[in-house]
Enzyme design. Structure first.
Site, PDB file in Angstrom:
ATOM      1  N   LEU A 131     -10.669   5.808   9.671  1.00 37.66           N
ATOM      2  CA  LEU A 131     -10.672   5.154  10.972  1.00 37.66           C
ATOM      3  C   LEU A 131     -11.966   4.435  11.321  1.00 37.66           C
ATOM      4  O   LEU A 131     -11.949   3.532  12.164  1.00 37.66           O
ATOM      5  CB  LEU A 131     -10.331   6.178  12.060  1.00 37.66           C
ATOM      6  CG  LEU A 131      -8.960   6.852  11.898  1.00 37.66           C
ATOM      7  CD1 LEU A 131      -8.718   7.831  13.030  1.00 37.66           C
ATOM      8  CD2 LEU A 131      -7.841   5.830  11.823  1.00 37.66           C
ATOM      9  N   CYS A 146     -10.477 -16.287 -23.017  1.00 33.97           N
ATOM     10  CA  CYS A 146     -10.047 -15.286 -22.040  1.00 33.97           C
ATOM     11  C   CYS A 146      -8.676 -14.739 -22.416  1.00 33.97           C
ATOM     12  O   CYS A 146      -7.753 -15.502 -22.747  1.00 33.97           O
ATOM     13  CB  CYS A 146     -10.004 -15.898 -20.642  1.00 33.97           C
ATOM     14  SG  CYS A 146      -9.383 -14.776 -19.368  1.00 33.97           S
ATOM     15  N   CYS A 161     -15.649   4.417  -2.324  1.00 33.83           N
ATOM     16  CA  CYS A 161     -16.222   4.559  -0.986  1.00 33.83           C
ATOM     17  C   CYS A 161     -16.350   6.027  -0.603  1.00 33.83           C
ATOM     18  O   CYS A 161     -17.256   6.421   0.110  1.00 33.83           O
ATOM     19  CB  CYS A 161     -15.366   3.819   0.034  1.00 33.83           C
ATOM     20  SG  CYS A 161     -15.388   2.029  -0.144  1.00 33.83           S
ATOM     21  N   CYS A 192      -6.094 -16.231 -19.313  1.00 36.85           N
ATOM     22  CA  CYS A 192      -5.818 -17.619 -18.920  1.00 36.85           C
ATOM     23  C   CYS A 192      -6.133 -18.664 -19.988  1.00 36.85           C
ATOM     24  O   CYS A 192      -6.027 -19.859 -19.708  1.00 36.85           O
ATOM     25  CB  CYS A 192      -6.558 -17.950 -17.626  1.00 36.85           C
ATOM     26  SG  CYS A 192      -8.363 -17.903 -17.750  1.00 36.85           S
ATOM     27  N   CYS A 202     -10.216 -16.778 -13.859  1.00 38.53           N
ATOM     28  CA  CYS A 202      -9.561 -15.570 -13.384  1.00 38.53           C
ATOM     29  C   CYS A 202     -10.575 -14.418 -13.382  1.00 38.53           C
ATOM     30  O   CYS A 202     -11.739 -14.598 -13.748  1.00 38.53           O
ATOM     31  CB  CYS A 202      -8.353 -15.226 -14.258  1.00 38.53           C
ATOM     32  SG  CYS A 202      -8.774 -14.651 -15.925  1.00 38.53           S
ATOM     33  N   SER A 244     -10.531   9.940   7.866  1.00 36.31           N
ATOM     34  CA  SER A 244     -11.706   9.336   7.242  1.00 36.31           C
ATOM     35  C   SER A 244     -11.593   7.819   7.121  1.00 36.31           C
ATOM     36  O   SER A 244     -12.578   7.142   6.835  1.00 36.31           O
ATOM     37  CB  SER A 244     -11.930   9.934   5.850  1.00 36.31           C
ATOM     38  OG  SER A 244     -10.807   9.693   5.006  1.00 36.31           O
ATOM     39  N   CYS A 271     -22.911  20.877  -6.137  1.00 33.53           N
ATOM     40  CA  CYS A 271     -22.828  19.493  -5.673  1.00 33.53           C
ATOM     41  C   CYS A 271     -21.565  19.374  -4.833  1.00 33.53           C
ATOM     42  O   CYS A 271     -20.948  20.379  -4.469  1.00 33.53           O
ATOM     43  CB  CYS A 271     -22.828  18.503  -6.841  1.00 33.53           C
ATOM     44  SG  CYS A 271     -21.382  18.624  -7.910  1.00 33.53           S
ATOM     45  N   ASP A 298      -9.733  -1.230  -4.256  1.00 30.03           N
ATOM     46  CA  ASP A 298     -11.086  -0.717  -4.465  1.00 30.03           C
ATOM     47  C   ASP A 298     -11.295  -0.116  -5.851  1.00 30.03           C
ATOM     48  O   ASP A 298     -12.166   0.739  -6.026  1.00 30.03           O
ATOM     49  CB  ASP A 298     -11.434   0.326  -3.392  1.00 30.03           C
ATOM     50  CG  ASP A 298     -10.511   1.545  -3.436  1.00 30.03           C
ATOM     51  OD1 ASP A 298      -9.558   1.535  -4.240  1.00 30.03           O
ATOM     52  OD2 ASP A 298     -10.761   2.494  -2.675  1.00 30.03           O
ATOM     53  N   ASP A 319       0.854  -1.189   0.000  1.00 30.02           N
ATOM     54  CA  ASP A 319       0.000   0.000   0.000  1.00 30.02           C
ATOM     55  C   ASP A 319       0.888   1.236   0.000  1.00 30.02           C
ATOM     56  O   ASP A 319       1.881   1.276   0.725  1.00 30.02           O
ATOM     57  CB  ASP A 319      -0.929   0.026   1.224  1.00 30.02           C
ATOM     58  CG  ASP A 319      -2.155   0.917   1.021  1.00 30.02           C
ATOM     59  OD1 ASP A 319      -1.968   2.087   0.620  1.00 30.02           O
ATOM     60  OD2 ASP A 319      -3.277   0.448   1.237  1.00 30.02           O
TER      61      ASP A 319
END
Length: 476
Positions: A126, A317, A251, A320, A234, A124, A430, A185, A117
């Site tokens: 936590l 595919c 999110c 794979c 896959c 935000s 917005c 994500d 990461d």
């Protein structure tokens, strides 16, 4: 007389046999007593500081206590625990999914855990990213996570990768692990992670969560070479085409309940532990993929879980199949553009500069004695409007303005007050200044500006309102 002599001989033979058996029993007793003495001596040595010995036990004595509750589960046992200890696992993403997954995987005793990461801890995060804390805001997520996990289980080896996974570093990182968890994500990272797992023959456990819903898939299991139809599907087999870029909601924009993403992360940990303990990290000779499925979760449904059956590997595919064009060279060289494949999500730019005003300019309109001579329309959904809103604004959710019937030509919307002059300006706002531009264009398409009415939006939305006008504005 002969009969008596015969009986005596029989008795002598029985006594001799009994004495011989007694001798053997004495020898066995001596061996057992010697073994007991040896064991007692070793036990006394273990009780003395600095003289602890491992003996014949495959785990440390502390590990028997730590993992005992899971080792007595029939599907785990001592062999499963030894497999866990010998395994290495990579978690891509130390956020809402990665945090609960990492906690349970470390607790289970997986020998080596790598975490990838490149972000830092923010406030935000936590409410859902349970390995981080208020004191760690501003700290690198990987370091924050490992600090927590090391205190949970010091027997585990942790490897930090303080960077985002990319086509250039994917092989170097992933090849050192037995199994991978996709805890990211965004579609771009999901396709990349799946591709490198196919190329390196690694099983992949992928999950996602948004608002109150989540999904989980075990992919590339068994991890047979591409072109072998017996291998598990896959990510590209399940989703040959990425979702439209405009439909991808993060999110941060769509919201997420902490327990929802926590449930999906825990399920990822469970699937990883099952795979490792059962010895299914590598394909066995003649092994075929079981029935693949996608687990769907919805907090608002009853029952909350349902399973969707998936097909086996897709014959054509890209990743794979025999016909696929995926190679390590094409991935690492950058010729596979995942951002282009998934669509570029750039900010909306459909209005001309004269159709937009800065937040500070609108404040002057609002406070310049013209408050009754214009209309401010907030197009956020009601749940966001209820959190905070500019005084005097009216809420018309963007979702109600979409579709052909929402705004028909020459049809005056009901949300425009009858008392508003026909030439009074209409301003749209917005959260980030994207949806408001789309609504401005729609309002002009139905002719609401035909009487010289000004229709425009507040540039960059309420984010700029906080920066330029009201620093106390809640940021969510």
């Amino acid at each position: 007389m002969d009969k008596a002599t015969s009986s005596a001989e029989i008795l002598r033979s029985q006594i001799a046999a009994t004495e011989e058996e007694l001798g053997r029993l004495k020898e066995q007793l001596a061996a057992v007593e010697a073994k007991e003495a040896e064991d007692l001596n070793r036990l006394s040595m273990q009780e003395k500081p600095g003289l602890v010995t491992q003996g014949n036990w495959p785990l440390e004595l502390e590990e028997y206590k730590r993992y005992g509750r899971q080792m007595i589960v029939p599907n785990v046992g001592i062999q499963g625990q030894l497999r866990l200890k010998a395994a290495s696992l990579l978690i891509v993403g130390a956020g809402g999914l990665g945090c609960p997954a990492a906690a349970y995987i470390a607790g289970a005793g997986v020998g080596t855990i790598g975490i990838v990461d490149g972000d830092i801890v923010e406030t935000s995060n936590l409410h859902r990213q349970i390995l981080h804390s208020t004191a760690k805001v501003g700290m690198k997520k990987v370091e924050s996570a490992i600090e927590f996990l090391a205190s949970l289980n010091p027997n585990v080896r942790f490897i930090a990768h303080n960077e985002h996974l990319s086509p250039q570093n994917a092989k170097e990182i992933v090849e050192n692990y037995d199994v991978v968890l996709d805890c990211t994500d965004h579609p771009t990272s999901r396709y990349l992670i799946s591709d490198i797992c196919v190329l390196l023959h690694k099983p992949l456990i992928s999950a996602s969560a948004l608002r109150t819903d989540g999904q989980l898939i075990v992919l590339n299991s068994p991890p047979l070479p591409h072109g072998d139809p017996s291998g598990g599907p896959c990510y590209r087999c399940v989703f040959p085409k990425p979702p439209p870029a405009e439909s991808v909601v993060s999110c941060g924009d769509g919201g997420i309940l902490g327990p929802v993403v926590g449930i999906m992360g825990v399920l990822q940990a469970l699937e990883a532990i099952k795979l490792i303990a059962a010895g299914k990290l590598t394909a066995r000779e003649g092994e075929k993929a079981g029935e693949a499925s996608m687990l769907l979760f919805s907090a608002n449904s009853n029952p909350p879980f349902r399973s969707v059956r998936l097909r086996a590997r897709r014959q054509k595919c890209f990743a794979c199949s025999k016909e696929g064009g995926l190679t390590l060279e094409s991935l690492s060289s950058g010729s596979l553009d995942y951002v282009l494949f998934c669509g570029v999500t750039t900010p909306v730019k459909i209005l001309e500069p004269q159709e937009r005003i800065e937040a500070r300019e609108y404040e002057r309109v609002l406070n310049g004695g013209k408050g009754k001579d214009h209309l401010l329309v907030d197009v956020r959904e009601k749940v966001q409007f209820d959190i905070c809103s500019i005084e005097g604004s009216v809420n018309v959710p963007f979702s109600t303005l979409q579709g052909n019937r929402a705004l028909a030509a020459d049809e005056k919307p009901l949300w425009i007050p009858q008392t508003l002059p026909t030439n009074a300006p209409i301003y749209l706002v917005c959260r980030l200044g994207n949806d408001s531009q789309i609504v401005v264009r729609k309002l002009k398409e139905i002719g609401l500006d035909k009487d010289g009415r000004y229709i425009g939006d507040i540039k960059d939305g309420l984010k700029e309102w906080k920066k330029q006008v009201d620093s106390s504005w809640p940021e969510y």
